[in-house]
Scaffold this motif. Sequence first.
Motif, PDB file in Angstrom:
ATOM      1  N   MET A  80      -6.940   4.959 -22.605  1.00 50.82           N
ATOM      2  CA  MET A  80      -6.525   3.590 -22.924  1.00 50.82           C
ATOM      3  C   MET A  80      -5.033   3.427 -22.659  1.00 50.82           C
ATOM      4  O   MET A  80      -4.251   4.317 -22.994  1.00 50.82           O
ATOM      5  N   LYS A  81      -4.675   2.287 -22.084  1.00 50.04           N
ATOM      6  CA  LYS A  81      -3.278   2.034 -21.774  1.00 50.04           C
ATOM      7  C   LYS A  81      -2.524   1.700 -23.047  1.00 50.04           C
ATOM      8  O   LYS A  81      -2.946   0.858 -23.841  1.00 50.04           O
ATOM      9  N   SER A  82      -1.382   2.366 -23.223  1.00 49.43           N
ATOM     10  CA  SER A  82      -0.581   2.175 -24.434  1.00 49.43           C
ATOM     11  C   SER A  82       0.679   1.377 -24.123  1.00 49.43           C
ATOM     12  O   SER A  82       1.206   1.428 -23.008  1.00 49.43           O
ATOM     13  N   SER A  83       1.168   0.668 -25.125  1.00 51.27           N
ATOM     14  CA  SER A  83       2.410  -0.093 -24.976  1.00 51.27           C
ATOM     15  C   SER A  83       3.603   0.682 -25.540  1.00 51.27           C
ATOM     16  O   SER A  83       4.715   0.148 -25.633  1.00 51.27           O
ATOM     17  N   ALA A  84       3.361   1.939 -25.891  1.00 50.57           N
ATOM     18  CA  ALA A  84       4.431   2.761 -26.458  1.00 50.57           C
ATOM     19  C   ALA A  84       5.521   2.981 -25.422  1.00 50.57           C
ATOM     20  O   ALA A  84       5.251   3.108 -24.223  1.00 50.57           O
ATOM     21  N   LEU A 126       2.215   9.585 -29.129  1.00 51.92           N
ATOM     22  CA  LEU A 126       1.464  10.592 -29.875  1.00 51.92           C
ATOM     23  C   LEU A 126       1.220  10.139 -31.315  1.00 51.92           C
ATOM     24  O   LEU A 126       0.144  10.388 -31.891  1.00 51.92           O
ATOM     25  N   ALA A 127       2.204   9.482 -31.896  1.00 55.38           N
ATOM     26  CA  ALA A 127       2.062   9.022 -33.278  1.00 55.38           C
ATOM     27  C   ALA A 127       0.990   7.950 -33.413  1.00 55.38           C
ATOM     28  O   ALA A 127       0.408   7.780 -34.506  1.00 55.38           O
ATOM     29  N   SER A 128       0.678   7.232 -32.330  1.00 56.38           N
ATOM     30  CA  SER A 128      -0.310   6.159 -32.386  1.00 56.38           C
ATOM     31  C   SER A 128      -1.747   6.670 -32.301  1.00 56.38           C
ATOM     32  O   SER A 128      -2.699   5.899 -32.476  1.00 56.38           O
ATOM     33  N   LEU A 129      -1.948   7.967 -32.031  1.00 55.97           N
ATOM     34  CA  LEU A 129      -3.285   8.526 -31.859  1.00 55.97           C
ATOM     35  C   LEU A 129      -3.861   9.055 -33.169  1.00 55.97           C
ATOM     36  O   LEU A 129      -3.138   9.392 -34.111  1.00 55.97           O
ATOM     37  N   ALA A 130      -5.201   9.154 -33.189  1.00 58.55           N
ATOM     38  CA  ALA A 130      -5.880   9.781 -34.327  1.00 58.55           C
ATOM     39  C   ALA A 130      -5.502  11.265 -34.355  1.00 58.55           C
ATOM     40  O   ALA A 130      -5.170  11.857 -33.323  1.00 58.55           O
ATOM     41  N   GLU A 131      -5.585  11.861 -35.537  1.00 59.35           N
ATOM     42  CA  GLU A 131      -5.082  13.218 -35.704  1.00 59.35           C
ATOM     43  C   GLU A 131      -5.769  14.226 -34.790  1.00 59.35           C
ATOM     44  O   GLU A 131      -5.101  15.075 -34.168  1.00 59.35           O
ATOM     45  N   ASP A 132      -7.094  14.181 -34.701  1.00 59.77           N
ATOM     46  CA  ASP A 132      -7.807  15.159 -33.871  1.00 59.77           C
ATOM     47  C   ASP A 132      -7.458  14.983 -32.383  1.00 59.77           C
ATOM     48  O   ASP A 132      -7.304  15.973 -31.662  1.00 59.77           O
ATOM     49  N   ARG A 133      -7.319  13.743 -31.963  1.00 59.87           N
ATOM     50  CA  ARG A 133      -6.963  13.501 -30.555  1.00 59.87           C
ATOM     51  C   ARG A 133      -5.505  13.887 -30.293  1.00 59.87           C
ATOM     52  O   ARG A 133      -5.183  14.424 -29.233  1.00 59.87           O
ATOM     53  N   ARG A 134      -4.635  13.620 -31.264  1.00 60.36           N
ATOM     54  CA  ARG A 134      -3.222  13.985 -31.108  1.00 60.36           C
ATOM     55  C   ARG A 134      -3.063  15.499 -31.006  1.00 60.36           C
ATOM     56  O   ARG A 134      -2.278  15.997 -30.196  1.00 60.36           O
ATOM     57  N   THR A 135      -3.842  16.232 -31.779  1.00 60.84           N
ATOM     58  CA  THR A 135      -3.780  17.693 -31.752  1.00 60.84           C
ATOM     59  C   THR A 135      -4.183  18.223 -30.380  1.00 60.84           C
ATOM     60  O   THR A 135      -3.544  19.139 -29.834  1.00 60.84           O
ATOM     61  N   GLY A 136      -5.214  17.655 -29.788  1.00 61.71           N
ATOM     62  CA  GLY A 136      -5.676  18.074 -28.475  1.00 61.71           C
ATOM     63  C   GLY A 136      -4.638  17.784 -27.382  1.00 61.71           C
ATOM     64  O   GLY A 136      -4.364  18.638 -26.522  1.00 61.71           O
ATOM     65  N   ALA A 158      -0.129  13.462 -15.206  1.00 60.91           N
ATOM     66  CA  ALA A 158      -0.096  12.586 -16.379  1.00 60.91           C
ATOM     67  C   ALA A 158      -1.114  13.071 -17.401  1.00 60.91           C
ATOM     68  O   ALA A 158      -2.046  13.812 -17.080  1.00 60.91           O
ATOM     69  N   LEU A 159      -0.920  12.631 -18.635  1.00 55.84           N
ATOM     70  CA  LEU A 159      -1.786  13.013 -19.753  1.00 55.84           C
ATOM     71  C   LEU A 159      -2.045  11.788 -20.604  1.00 55.84           C
ATOM     72  O   LEU A 159      -1.109  11.079 -20.971  1.00 55.84           O
ATOM     73  N   SER A 160      -3.312  11.528 -20.921  1.00 58.25           N
ATOM     74  CA  SER A 160      -3.616  10.332 -21.712  1.00 58.25           C
ATOM     75  C   SER A 160      -4.844  10.548 -22.587  1.00 58.25           C
ATOM     76  O   SER A 160      -5.653  11.456 -22.345  1.00 58.25           O
ATOM     77  N   SER A 161      -4.956   9.700 -23.585  1.00 62.77           N
ATOM     78  CA  SER A 161      -6.116   9.690 -24.471  1.00 62.77           C
ATOM     79  C   SER A 161      -6.968   8.478 -24.126  1.00 62.77           C
ATOM     80  O   SER A 161      -6.542   7.339 -24.318  1.00 62.77           O
ATOM     81  N   GLN A 162      -8.156   8.740 -23.611  1.00 65.18           N
ATOM     82  CA  GLN A 162      -9.090   7.668 -23.289  1.00 65.18           C
ATOM     83  C   GLN A 162     -10.085   7.507 -24.440  1.00 65.18           C
ATOM     84  O   GLN A 162     -10.064   8.268 -25.407  1.00 65.18           O
ATOM     85  N   LYS A 163     -10.954   6.535 -24.316  1.00 65.58           N
ATOM     86  CA  LYS A 163     -11.884   6.223 -25.396  1.00 65.58           C
ATOM     87  C   LYS A 163     -12.786   7.406 -25.745  1.00 65.58           C
ATOM     88  O   LYS A 163     -12.992   7.722 -26.930  1.00 65.58           O
ATOM     89  N   ASN A 164     -13.325   8.070 -24.729  1.00 63.98           N
ATOM     90  CA  ASN A 164     -14.291   9.144 -24.968  1.00 63.98           C
ATOM     91  C   ASN A 164     -13.802  10.525 -24.565  1.00 63.98           C
ATOM     92  O   ASN A 164     -14.571  11.491 -24.668  1.00 63.98           O
ATOM     93  N   ALA A 165     -12.569  10.644 -24.091  1.00 71.06           N
ATOM     94  CA  ALA A 165     -12.117  11.961 -23.625  1.00 71.06           C
ATOM     95  C   ALA A 165     -10.608  12.029 -23.496  1.00 71.06           C
ATOM     96  O   ALA A 165      -9.909  11.005 -23.461  1.00 71.06           O
ATOM     97  N   ILE A 166     -10.120  13.262 -23.424  1.00 68.13           N
ATOM     98  CA  ILE A 166      -8.732  13.519 -23.062  1.00 68.13           C
ATOM     99  C   ILE A 166      -8.712  13.638 -21.543  1.00 68.13           C
ATOM    100  O   ILE A 166      -9.578  14.305 -20.961  1.00 68.13           O
ATOM    101  N   THR A 167      -7.753  13.027 -20.910  1.00 66.04           N
ATOM    102  CA  THR A 167      -7.718  13.022 -19.441  1.00 66.04           C
ATOM    103  C   THR A 167      -6.378  13.557 -18.942  1.00 66.04           C
ATOM    104  O   THR A 167      -5.318  13.129 -19.399  1.00 66.04           O
ATOM    105  N   VAL A 168      -6.474  14.480 -17.979  1.00 62.86           N
ATOM    106  CA  VAL A 168      -5.298  15.016 -17.294  1.00 62.86           C
ATOM    107  C   VAL A 168      -5.387  14.560 -15.848  1.00 62.86           C
ATOM    108  O   VAL A 168      -6.420  14.734 -15.192  1.00 62.86           O
ATOM    109  N   TYR A 169      -4.297  13.974 -15.344  1.00 68.09           N
ATOM    110  CA  TYR A 169      -4.243  13.525 -13.949  1.00 68.09           C
ATOM    111  C   TYR A 169      -3.363  14.490 -13.158  1.00 68.09           C
ATOM    112  O   TYR A 169      -2.212  14.743 -13.536  1.00 68.09           O
TER     113      TYR A 169
END
Length: 265
Positions: free
Chosen positions: A1-5, A12-22, A72-83
């Motif tokens: 998901m595209k972030s406005s951060a 990182l602070a805007s993510l859920a804890e489990d996703r932020r840890t990953g 790049a590194l991002s948190s998508q809806k269903n997965a962690i994605t590395v570009y």
Amino acid sequence: MKSSATSVTEYLASLAEDRRTGLEAVRKVILRNLDKDYEECMLYGMIGYAVPHRVWPSGYHCDPSKPLMMAALSSQKNAITVYLMSVYSDKSERAWFERAWAKSGKKLSMGGSCIRFRRVEDAALDVIGEAIRRMPAKAYLERYVNALASTGRGPDGKKLRKSPGEAAGMKKPVKAGATKSSRSGVRAAGSGGGTKSEGKGVTASKSAASKSTASKSTKPKSTKPKITKPTSARPKSTKPKSTKPKSTKPGSGRSTAARTKSAKR
């Protein structure tokens, strides 16, 4: 998901804890193997690793205001994605990456440049780290410039213009067998020592004659026999002359002696 951060910390602070840890685990691997001429920044709404303008002033050719991204590194809806753009743009590098990931025994879910995994435990982190280490900024820039050149563009992404010398040197191909001296000889013969217009006229007539000869030679000759019409004049009569004796009156055929004898009587 595209972030406005606007910063990595804020993202990182805007993510859920489990996703932020990953994401933090993957980020540590990337930073540990990242070349010094790359910089971490927020780019396109995700954590980006790019060649900064201090190293590559031209930036990304589609948007020069942005640095040239390599990963790049991002948190998508269903997965962690590395570009990984280095893997996407190089076939040999992609082949190496797929083989190395397969050796890890983990399932690879990969698109064009993106590697997706639901949990950090599903990722071959050592392979991701090695892919980053194998592509220093200098090598990445060299491949980027070569890729632009293959499409007729310069390092800034703009189409290259041909120099006046190259443009003037592009001439129509000469027919086989025609040498420079023979061409000059034809031009001299065309002028014939007369005026310029006369020379053009001779050249034009020769060209027309050659075209006419070429067109005639390409048409097949007719094999149809010619039909000759009979002449209108009637032929002279060739009938044989009659040999029939002329008819005479009775007595006209008697001899002179007979007529004399009759008169004496």
